[in-house]
Design an enzyme around this catalytic site. Sequence first.
Site, mmCIF file in Angstrom:
data_model
loop_
_atom_site.group_PDB
_atom_site.id
_atom_site.type_symbol
_atom_site.label_atom_id
_atom_site.label_comp_id
_atom_site.label_asym_id
_atom_site.label_seq_id
_atom_site.Cartn_x
_atom_site.Cartn_y
_atom_site.Cartn_z
ATOM 1 C CG LEU A 1 -2.276 -0.792 1.082
ATOM 2 C CD1 LEU A 1 -3.185 -0.160 0.040
ATOM 3 C CD2 LEU A 1 -2.083 -2.247 0.779
ATOM 4 C CB VAL B 1 2.726 6.516 -3.630
ATOM 5 C CG1 VAL B 1 1.942 7.598 -4.342
ATOM 6 C CG2 VAL B 1 3.538 7.125 -2.525
ATOM 7 C CG MET B 2 2.874 3.588 -7.889
ATOM 8 S SD MET B 2 2.017 4.638 -9.063
ATOM 9 C CE MET B 2 1.666 3.489 -10.384
ATOM 10 C CB VAL C 1 5.749 -5.419 -3.457
ATOM 11 C CG1 VAL C 1 4.567 -5.651 -2.538
ATOM 12 C CG2 VAL C 1 5.918 -6.601 -4.400
ATOM 13 C CB ALA D 1 10.734 -4.510 -9.744
ATOM 14 C CG ASN E 1 8.034 0.044 -13.413
ATOM 15 O OD1 ASN E 1 7.319 -0.237 -14.381
ATOM 16 N ND2 ASN E 1 8.328 1.280 -13.091
ATOM 17 C CB SER F 1 2.306 3.685 -17.605
ATOM 18 O OG SER F 1 2.868 4.991 -17.733
ATOM 19 C CE LYS G 1 5.321 1.872 -17.245
ATOM 20 N NZ LYS G 1 6.068 1.754 -16.052
ATOM 21 C CG HIS H 1 5.343 3.575 -21.418
ATOM 22 N ND1 HIS H 1 5.911 4.071 -20.243
ATOM 23 C CD2 HIS H 1 4.289 4.379 -21.680
ATOM 24 C CE1 HIS H 1 5.225 5.113 -19.833
ATOM 25 N NE2 HIS H 1 4.225 5.329 -20.692
ATOM 26 C CG ASN H 2 9.042 3.020 -18.021
ATOM 27 O OD1 ASN H 2 7.878 3.190 -18.337
ATOM 28 N ND2 ASN H 2 9.434 2.873 -16.782
ATOM 29 C CD GLU I 1 8.541 7.538 -18.187
ATOM 30 O OE1 GLU I 1 7.486 6.892 -18.254
ATOM 31 O OE2 GLU I 1 9.266 7.545 -17.170
ATOM 32 C CE LYS J 1 12.330 4.713 -8.005
ATOM 33 N NZ LYS J 1 11.200 5.562 -8.397
ATOM 34 N NE ARG K 1 16.432 9.613 -17.419
ATOM 35 C CZ ARG K 1 15.284 9.295 -16.835
ATOM 36 N NH1 ARG K 1 15.270 8.652 -15.692
ATOM 37 N NH2 ARG K 1 14.136 9.604 -17.407
HETATM 38 C C1 6PG Z 1 5.214 5.307 -15.457
HETATM 39 C C2 6PG Z 1 6.669 5.632 -15.195
HETATM 40 C C3 6PG Z 1 7.193 4.974 -13.983
HETATM 41 C C4 6PG Z 1 8.698 5.164 -13.894
HETATM 42 C C5 6PG Z 1 9.130 5.683 -12.605
HETATM 43 C C6 6PG Z 1 10.667 5.737 -12.478
HETATM 44 O O1 6PG Z 1 4.977 4.878 -16.570
HETATM 45 O O2 6PG Z 1 4.373 5.510 -14.597
HETATM 46 O O3 6PG Z 1 7.400 5.195 -16.287
HETATM 47 O O4 6PG Z 1 6.882 3.638 -14.021
HETATM 48 O O5 6PG Z 1 9.312 3.947 -14.047
HETATM 49 O O6 6PG Z 1 8.562 6.931 -12.438
HETATM 50 O O7 6PG Z 1 11.294 6.276 -13.575
HETATM 51 P P1 6PG Z 1 12.867 6.578 -13.567
HETATM 52 O O8 6PG Z 1 13.568 5.426 -14.186
HETATM 53 O O9 6PG Z 1 13.000 7.852 -14.309
HETATM 54 O O10 6PG Z 1 13.283 6.722 -12.138
#
Ligand code: 6PG
Length: 512
Positions: free
Chosen positions: A17, A19-20, A86, A88, A115, A140, A212, A215-216, A219, A290, A317
């Site tokens: 429980l 934030v997500m 929880v 990953a 994730n 996401s 996903k 997707h990241n 992102e 992350k 980064r």
């Molecule tokens: C999402 C984001 C999220 C992301 C984290 C950490 O789709 O909601 O992609 O899952 O993984 O916010 O991202 P960083 O790798 O930038 O820390």
Amino acid sequence: MGTPTNNQLCDIGFIGLGVMGKNLALNLADNGYKIACFDLDKDKVADAIAQDKAENPDGEPRLMACSSYTELLNMLTKPHLIMLSVPAGEPVDHVCHRLIDAGIRPDDIVIDTGNSLWTDSVEREAQYKGKFIFFSTAVSGGEQGARFGPSLMPSGDPYAWTRIEPVFEAIAAKVDPQTGRPIEDYAPGKPVKEGEPCATYIGSVGAGHYVKMVHNGIEYADMQLICEAYQILREGLGLQPKEIAAIFREWNEGCLNSYLIGISAEVLEEDDQETGKPLVDVIMDRAGQKGTGLWTAVSALQVGSPATTITQAVFSRALSSFKQERVDASKVLTKPEPATFSNSDHKQVIEALRDALYCSKICAYAQGFQLMDIASKEHGWSLDFAGIAKIWRAGCIIRAVFLQSIANAYENNDGLKNLLLDPFFVEQIGKFQHNWRRTVADAIMMGIPCSAMASALNYYDSYRCETLPANLLQGQRDFFGAHTFSRIDQPVAKKYHVEWSKPGRPQYQIKC
Ligand code: 6PG
């Protein structure tokens, strides 16, 4: 607590429980599901229960606290549906083992919404087979998405999906089918019911987390591109953060409309409460990560997919994290003489930069979809790219108006080899590429780093190049390593080698 009667039983168990997790649990509750909650940290459960009470003061409690895995199982209708949020890695297996100890059964479903690395999900499905059904769903949208409508990428056992589908369609973000834009008219207790849900079955277990992960990766590229545009405006035109925010707000009205452009404007508008300076100027310029962008880059390298802009964004980064070295280097390494844009008309420079950002963004997405295409073939997933673009139109971090154009591209041609070849994108890049080239060239001449934008341009130029210097490269490889080469006028499988060191050598030897 005694054994609950049937009407006290909960529909879904929720473990984790944070934030997500809390927000997903409240989203489920808003959609009429009663949730049994467990977390090793009792305070987190108490916090979720308190928020439920605050948001729903007059109604029956919708979130129920459990103090053990056994109690959680006892509070659920059968077969159990349990969601995990929880961290990953090992924590997922820890929870799975505790659920086995607590008596979870073979027809119960456990959905991992973290994730997770996609290969871990594949291993977990096999590892827990016969104990329970392990199902992976990537989520996401951050905190807000989890609370009011995330984009969901579910994958795993198709039987489990029939049970999960209505739940996910209820809690997912919704898109207005007329406009292709997110419906954002929500509030606690008032979930969006109408519209197209951003949840679609992706494929066998792991496929959702792979999608996903990409997707990241996109992102990361999208964020880096926006940051480069910011630096060009700041250093190249000498604009202040609030002025740049205003430009981003204007861009957000057109083809660059996206969540990431919107939040970038908000960050740039913010002042630091302590110093009164623009907040962006007091934030340390060292990017965290992350790991999901790194996983995407690693996967691209492994399958040989040229996701150059995505990978570059990960490197950018990494480079940013060498803060002290950069500070020291800035005092030693020379830069070009102070210069301005070759075009001194700010309006035109800003317009060109917008076009450069747009074209670069198209390439970053093309790379992401190309990577998924290669992976899909390699793993037999048959990914539906139009469907994936559609569930990214709302809820997720890369939500953007132009995902509708990507969905259209794959709907018009489901065998599309590369997004760049779709007629709409051919036309768009054709129209804007001059400005793209101009912007990158100017930034380079001014010594302003624009590695993602330049890598996108190089991806485009390499992809459209009929002949690349890989012919010379193959000659080099054959020279020092007898690695052989194919000829353009013979079948590719036929390999040739030159005896480079033999005086008076016969020109070719056919190796195989
Ligand atoms: C999402 C984001 C999220 C992301 C984290 C950490 O789709 O909601 O992609 O899952 O993984 O916010 O991202 P960083 O790798 O930038 O820390």
